[in-house]
Design an enzyme around this catalytic site. Structure first.
Site, PDB file in Angstrom:
ATOM      1  N   GLU A  76     -11.473 -10.823  -4.705  1.00 45.15           N
ATOM      2  CA  GLU A  76     -10.094 -11.027  -4.655  1.00 45.15           C
ATOM      3  C   GLU A  76      -9.476 -12.122  -3.725  1.00 45.15           C
ATOM      4  OE1 GLU A  76      -9.238  -7.371  -2.224  1.00 45.15           O
ATOM      5  OE2 GLU A  76     -10.898  -7.471  -0.867  1.00 45.15           O
ATOM      6  N   CYS A 135     -10.087  -3.291 -10.281  1.00 51.60           N
ATOM      7  CA  CYS A 135      -9.651  -2.260  -9.496  1.00 51.60           C
ATOM      8  C   CYS A 135      -8.280  -2.390  -8.835  1.00 51.60           C
ATOM      9  CB  CYS A 135     -10.444  -1.742  -8.297  1.00 51.60           C
ATOM     10  SG  CYS A 135     -10.797  -2.819  -7.107  1.00 51.60           S
ATOM     11  N   ASP A 191      -4.579  -8.762  -4.403  1.00 51.55           N
ATOM     12  CA  ASP A 191      -4.978  -9.770  -3.486  1.00 51.55           C
ATOM     13  C   ASP A 191      -5.261 -11.302  -4.174  1.00 51.55           C
ATOM     14  OD1 ASP A 191      -4.445  -9.082  -0.953  1.00 51.55           O
ATOM     15  OD2 ASP A 191      -6.308  -7.733  -1.026  1.00 51.55           O
ATOM     16  N   HIS A 202       0.825  -1.292  -0.067  1.00 49.26           N
ATOM     17  CA  HIS A 202       0.121   0.024   0.010  1.00 49.26           C
ATOM     18  C   HIS A 202       0.792   1.421  -0.039  1.00 49.26           C
ATOM     19  CE1 HIS A 202      -3.115  -2.796   0.821  1.00 49.26           C
ATOM     20  NE2 HIS A 202      -3.734  -2.051   0.076  1.00 49.26           N
TER      21      HIS A 202
END
Ligand code: PEP
Ligand code: MG
Length: 539
Positions: free
Chosen positions: A430, A501, A454, A188
């Site tokens: 995910e 996404c 993920d 992240h």
């Protein structure tokens, strides 16, 4: 000149002094003192130094980050003259005979709490200013520092690693680029740097030593090279490259304001991913058609306590209003794994990515979940909102989450609070489980958004945080592409739309494949939008 090779995770060229990010844990002990007058004098001296620092910052930063942004330092400076701030500290040292560090920390916290509870949104935001001022004074009292060292003003900021919450709090005007000894491309932290448009390199190793602080440096976020004391030839090359990148960006301008269409006229929704309210600026500048992923957990990071319903409501509302009717898909809390927050008191786990994260936390702490959903629903009255649940792997989880959403809607109706009862509810695909039962999940979802970051980690069993196994992470692996295709087919059979996404959505080598699979939407970091629109126009 020293050349350090790492992995570029956010493109762009930065030239400037190297500074090291220093963390102070501010472990302040409650020490008893006998000489209260001497301690008060020590506090007054530290306060004076803090005031001088702030005066200097207010003048030097105005040129660099603009007058409006530099106003912050003036506000901090005013706090230091305010009896409401000073008197309780002096009083505490006098009456309780405690050290100045402790008195500043405690009184600062109380004042911050008072601000945090105020009605007015502007005043509530001042709570963070109280904290900042106290930290500055404590740092001076204890002789420690927090923040960049080795450079004043805009710097290339180096560290062993940056946590997502640290990255989220960096001031874009003073951080030219990030350079880390460790890190992972799909973390992240890297995602955030890209969203903020800050060039970044990870994996530079221990050669990126704090002894280099203050040296002139240049960073190429594409090749992953950090130059320390670059020679004039290298600097000329990098300046040329910076110019070329600028021209390339300029060439993309012809796609601004245009619909995203394939050659044969198929329309694709081209959305952007964000992590904070301030990212909306980048979204608007990028010409995205909506927000396909608002990583709402960033509202929970870098804080000492849960954000209240009102604080969240105002953030969501602001994003929705600024997007002026364009869709904003708010993903509910995805804390856990690499996004740890102390006040959640999550158990220490052997495998946090397989542990208590995302929807699992929300379902086991329904009150926390309901607070967030109330905030989102209330905000839904001010724009085009959608709700998205992360990490779903079973129909039962989805139904439980939807039941809580239903209870929230009922409560809001009973209280006559306006909201949009038709707010779509979708899920992230995910986990391999959710892709494999996407036919079943589609019947209970308004849309799917595939989280390939993920999905890749869980399908290939490769930890997305672990760079040392990067060679085993084939992002184009057939297993992943099959799961995406299956998900797209099942979504369309059920009559719902499906997008991506995760990072893979921005991979131009796969754009054609995704369009052939029938993906309806791609949501990527803002800096990729125009590039992707051009790529789609070629297909
Ligand atoms: C994903 O997993 O692909 C995703 C978009 O979510 P995050 O990266 O926030 O885990
Ligand atoms: Mg994810």
């Amino acid at each position: 000149m020293i050349t350090l090779q790492g992995k570029g995770v956010s493109t762009g060229i930065a030239i400037g002094p190297l500074a090291f990010f220093e963390r102070s844990s501010f472990v302040v002990e409650k020490k008893s003192i006998s000489d209260a007058a001497g301690e008060i004098q020590r506090f007054q001296a530290a306060k004076q130094t803090a005031a001088e620092q702030l005066d200097e910052l207010a003048t030097t930063m105005a040129d660099k980050i603009g007058k409006e942004n530099a106003l912050l330092f003036e506000i901090h400076r005013m706090v230091l003259d305010d009896p409401d701030y000073l008197d309780p500290i002096v009083n505490m040292i006098e009456t309780e005979r405690v050290c100045a560090e402790y008195a500043v920390l405690e009184c600062g916290k109380r004042l911050a709490r008072d601000f945090a509870e105020m009605e007015d949104g502007y005043m509530r935001e001042r709570a963070a200013d109280m904290d900042d001022v106290s930290k500055r004074v404590i740092a001076i009292l204890s002789g420690s520092q927090q923040g960049p060292s080795g450079g004043n003003g805009p710097v290339i900021l180096a560290s062993d690693d940056f946590s997502p919450s640290e990255t989220a709090q960096f001031d874009r005007a003073s951080v030219l680029a990030l350079a880390a000894q460790r890190g992972a491309a799909n973390s992240h932290t890297a995602i955030f740097a890209r969203t903020m448009g800050i060039p970044a390199i990870i994996g530079l190793g221990a050669s990126l030593a704090p002894g280099l602080a203050g040296k002139p440096a240049a960073l190429d976020g594409e090749t992953g090279v950090l130059y320390i004391e670059p020679d004039s030839e290298t600097l000329t090359e990098l300046e040329k490259k910076r110019e070329r990148l600028r021209e390339e960006r300029q060439a993309l301008e012809q796609f601004r304001g245009k619909p995203t269409l394939t050659k044969d006229g198929r329309r694709i929704k081209l959305f952007a991913n964000i992590g904070s309210v301030t990212d909306v600026e980048a979204v608007l500048a990028s010409d995205a058609e909506g927000i396909g992923l608002f990583r709402s957990e960033f509202l929970y990071l870098g804080r000492e306590d849960y954000p209240s319903e009102d604080i969240q409501y105002e953030s969501y509302r602001k994003v929705l209003e600024e997007m002026k009717g364009k869709q904003v898909i708010i993903r509910t809390l995805d804390i856990g794994a690499d996004k740890q927050v102390d006040y959640f008191n999550l158990p220490t786990e052997e495998n946090p990515a397989l542990g208590m994260r995302a929807i699992r936390i929300c379902l086991t702490r329904p009150q926390l979940f309901a607070t967030q959903l109330r905030a989102i629903y209330r905000a839904s009255a001010h724009g085009n909102a959608a709700i998205m649940f992360p990490m779903i792997s079973d129909l039962e989880e989805l139904c439980r989450a939807k039941r809580i959403a239903g209870q929230v809607r009922e409560a809001l109706s009973a209280e006559n609070i306006p909201f949009n009862p038709e707010t779509p509810i979708g899920i992230m695909i995910e986990t391999p489980a959710s892709a494999l039962i996407s036919d079943i999940l589609a019947k209970e979802s308004d849309f799917f958004s595939i989280g390939t970051n993920d999905l890749t980690q869980y399908t290939l069993a490769v930890d997305r945080q672990n760079e040392s196994i990067r060679e085993f992470c084939d992002t184009h692996h057939k297993a992943i592409l099959r799961l995406i295709r299956m998900t797209a087919e099942n979504a369309h059979k059920a009559g719902i739309w499906v997008g991506i996404c995760g990072m893979l959505g921005a991979d131009p080598e796969l754009t054609k494949t995704f369009i052939e699979m029938g993906l309806d939407e791609l949501s990527v970091e803002p800096s990729y939008i125009l590039n992707l629109r051009r790529r789609i126009a070629e297909i």
